[in-house]
Design a protein around this motif. Structure first.
Motif, PDB file in Angstrom:
ATOM      1  N   ASN A  16      -7.771 -71.009  -7.611  1.00 16.97           N
ATOM      2  CA  ASN A  16      -8.084 -72.416  -7.381  1.00 16.97           C
ATOM      3  C   ASN A  16      -9.093 -72.498  -6.242  1.00 16.97           C
ATOM      4  O   ASN A  16      -8.800 -72.083  -5.117  1.00 16.97           O
ATOM      5  CB  ASN A  16      -6.804 -73.184  -7.044  1.00 16.97           C
ATOM      6  N   THR A  49      -9.100 -70.792 -12.424  1.00 17.94           N
ATOM      7  CA  THR A  49      -8.331 -71.722 -13.256  1.00 17.94           C
ATOM      8  C   THR A  49      -8.603 -73.176 -12.894  1.00 17.94           C
ATOM      9  O   THR A  49      -8.286 -74.081 -13.670  1.00 17.94           O
ATOM     10  CB  THR A  49      -6.822 -71.443 -13.116  1.00 17.94           C
ATOM     11  N   ARG A  50      -9.189 -73.387 -11.715  1.00 24.99           N
ATOM     12  CA  ARG A  50      -9.496 -74.744 -11.281  1.00 24.99           C
ATOM     13  C   ARG A  50     -10.595 -74.693 -10.229  1.00 24.99           C
ATOM     14  O   ARG A  50     -10.546 -73.871  -9.317  1.00 24.99           O
ATOM     15  CB  ARG A  50      -8.252 -75.419 -10.714  1.00 24.99           C
ATOM     16  N   ASP A  98      -1.968 -75.092  -3.177  1.00 32.86           N
ATOM     17  CA  ASP A  98      -2.355 -74.191  -4.257  1.00 32.86           C
ATOM     18  C   ASP A  98      -3.816 -73.759  -4.179  1.00 32.86           C
ATOM     19  O   ASP A  98      -4.288 -73.014  -5.040  1.00 32.86           O
ATOM     20  CB  ASP A  98      -2.101 -74.859  -5.613  1.00 32.86           C
ATOM     21  N   VAL A  99      -4.543 -74.188  -3.143  1.00 33.79           N
ATOM     22  CA  VAL A  99      -5.953 -73.808  -3.012  1.00 33.79           C
ATOM     23  C   VAL A  99      -6.043 -72.393  -2.456  1.00 33.79           C
ATOM     24  O   VAL A  99      -5.478 -72.076  -1.415  1.00 33.79           O
ATOM     25  CB  VAL A  99      -6.714 -74.793  -2.098  1.00 33.79           C
TER      26      VAL A  99
END
Length: 322
Positions: A2, A32-33, A72-73
């Motif tokens: 991420n 994924t992001r 989540d970064v």
């Protein structure tokens, strides 16, 4: 993986986002992001191979920073800044964004206790004053502008937060990025792109310094390639000082114009008007250009082979159609 790009609406942020979206992986993991944030909503990346989101964030506001940096970064690119001439004119705003904004991002990372990778863009404006040439990896920082001072403090914060394990930081002192697309901004170095970009687009440009003015340059394409490589460096390879010069090359204004002529013919150079501007000259004359980026070169980062390449990259990547 991420990834968050703070300053994702700017030239470098947009190009970095497109490169990562095309590449699809970073630090050995699939992306994924990918999120681009800025003070205004960044332009989206069409046809991206990975999920790309955009949002707004004011790094001068801790609550706004907390809203865009989640636990989540994995990787944070901290590119957002008030540019040099604007930071010199507006002292309070420069410190609010360039210093407190950097601290807000680092404090948010510390609060999360996840130790994300933080890639920080500093500037060669951290050098100046009575430091002897050439500037080496261990030359001390002696900025002669508010912008340079703010960036130098940000570097020290990044290294200290990394020492404590709050982040895994790496900072890169960017050369002047040229040829930049888009419109001129309030950076004192803005003319170092506009005297090429506008003539290549068939428009007049003003050069405020003499043709023998020397400076340290890198293309936007090579800059974002180096930022990707910089994120992938092992922490152990960075040593005790997490910040370093990004590779660039030294050219005079005359050499820039000659490179443009070699690639695009003689007509663009005829659109340059020479008009000395003392305030711009005062700021840029305090900048240093004889830089020797040995550490980053050893770590695999690189400079452009010639300024003709910088011109070609602009024509290939950025010149408006027609």
């Amino acid at each position: 993986m991420n990834i968050l790009i703070i300053g994702g609406g700017g030239v470098v942020g947009q190009k970095l986002g497109r490169l990562l979206a095309t590449r699809g992986h970073l630090r050995g993991r699939e992306i994924t992001r990918l999120t681009l944030v800025d003070i205004v909503d960044p332009a989206p990346i069409p046809d991206a191979a990975v999920p790309v989101e955009t949002a707004t964030c004011n790094i001068a506001d801790p609550a706004s920073v907390a809203g865009c940096i989640g636990a989540d970064v994995d990787v944070i690119y901290l590119l957002a800044a008030i540019v040099s001439a604007q930071a010199e004119e507006d002292f309070d705003q420069g410190y609010a964004i360039n210093l407190m904004g950097t601290l807000n991002v680092l404090e948010r990372a510390r609060a999360l206790k996840t130790s994300p990778v933080v890639v920080f863009t500093s500037s060669i404006a951290v050098y100046g004053g009575e430091v002897p040439d050439p500037i080496l990896d261990h030359s001390f920082l002696n900025p002669q502008t508010s912008y340079g001072t703010q960036k130098a403090i940000g570097e020290m914060l990044l290294t200290d937060y990394s020492r404590k394990g709050y982040v895994d930081g790496r900072g890169f002192r960017l050369p002047t990025i040229s040829v930049r697309p888009g419109k001129a901004n309030r950076a004192a170095s803005s003319f170092m792109s506009s005297i090429l970009r506008e003539p290549l687009n068939g428009q007049e440009a003003v050069c405020p310094v003499d043709e023998d003015f020397l400076h340290y340059y890198l293309s936007p394409r090579k800059c974002v390639e180096n930022l990707v490589k910089g994120a992938e460096l092992d922490a152990e390879a960075l040593g005790q000082n997490r910040c370093m010069m990004m590779p660039g090359r030294i050219w005079s204004i005359r050499q820039l114009i000659d490179a443009m002529t070699a690639v695009a013919g003689p007509q663009p150079a005829g659109l340059i008007r020479w008009d000395s501007q003392p305030e711009i000259k005062r700021i840029v004359s305090g900048w240093r250009y004889d830089l020797r980026p040995e550490k980053s070169l050893k770590l695999g980062l690189s400079a452009d082979d010639s300024f003709e390449d910088n011109v070609r990259y602009y024509l290939e990547d950025d010149r408006p159609a027609g």
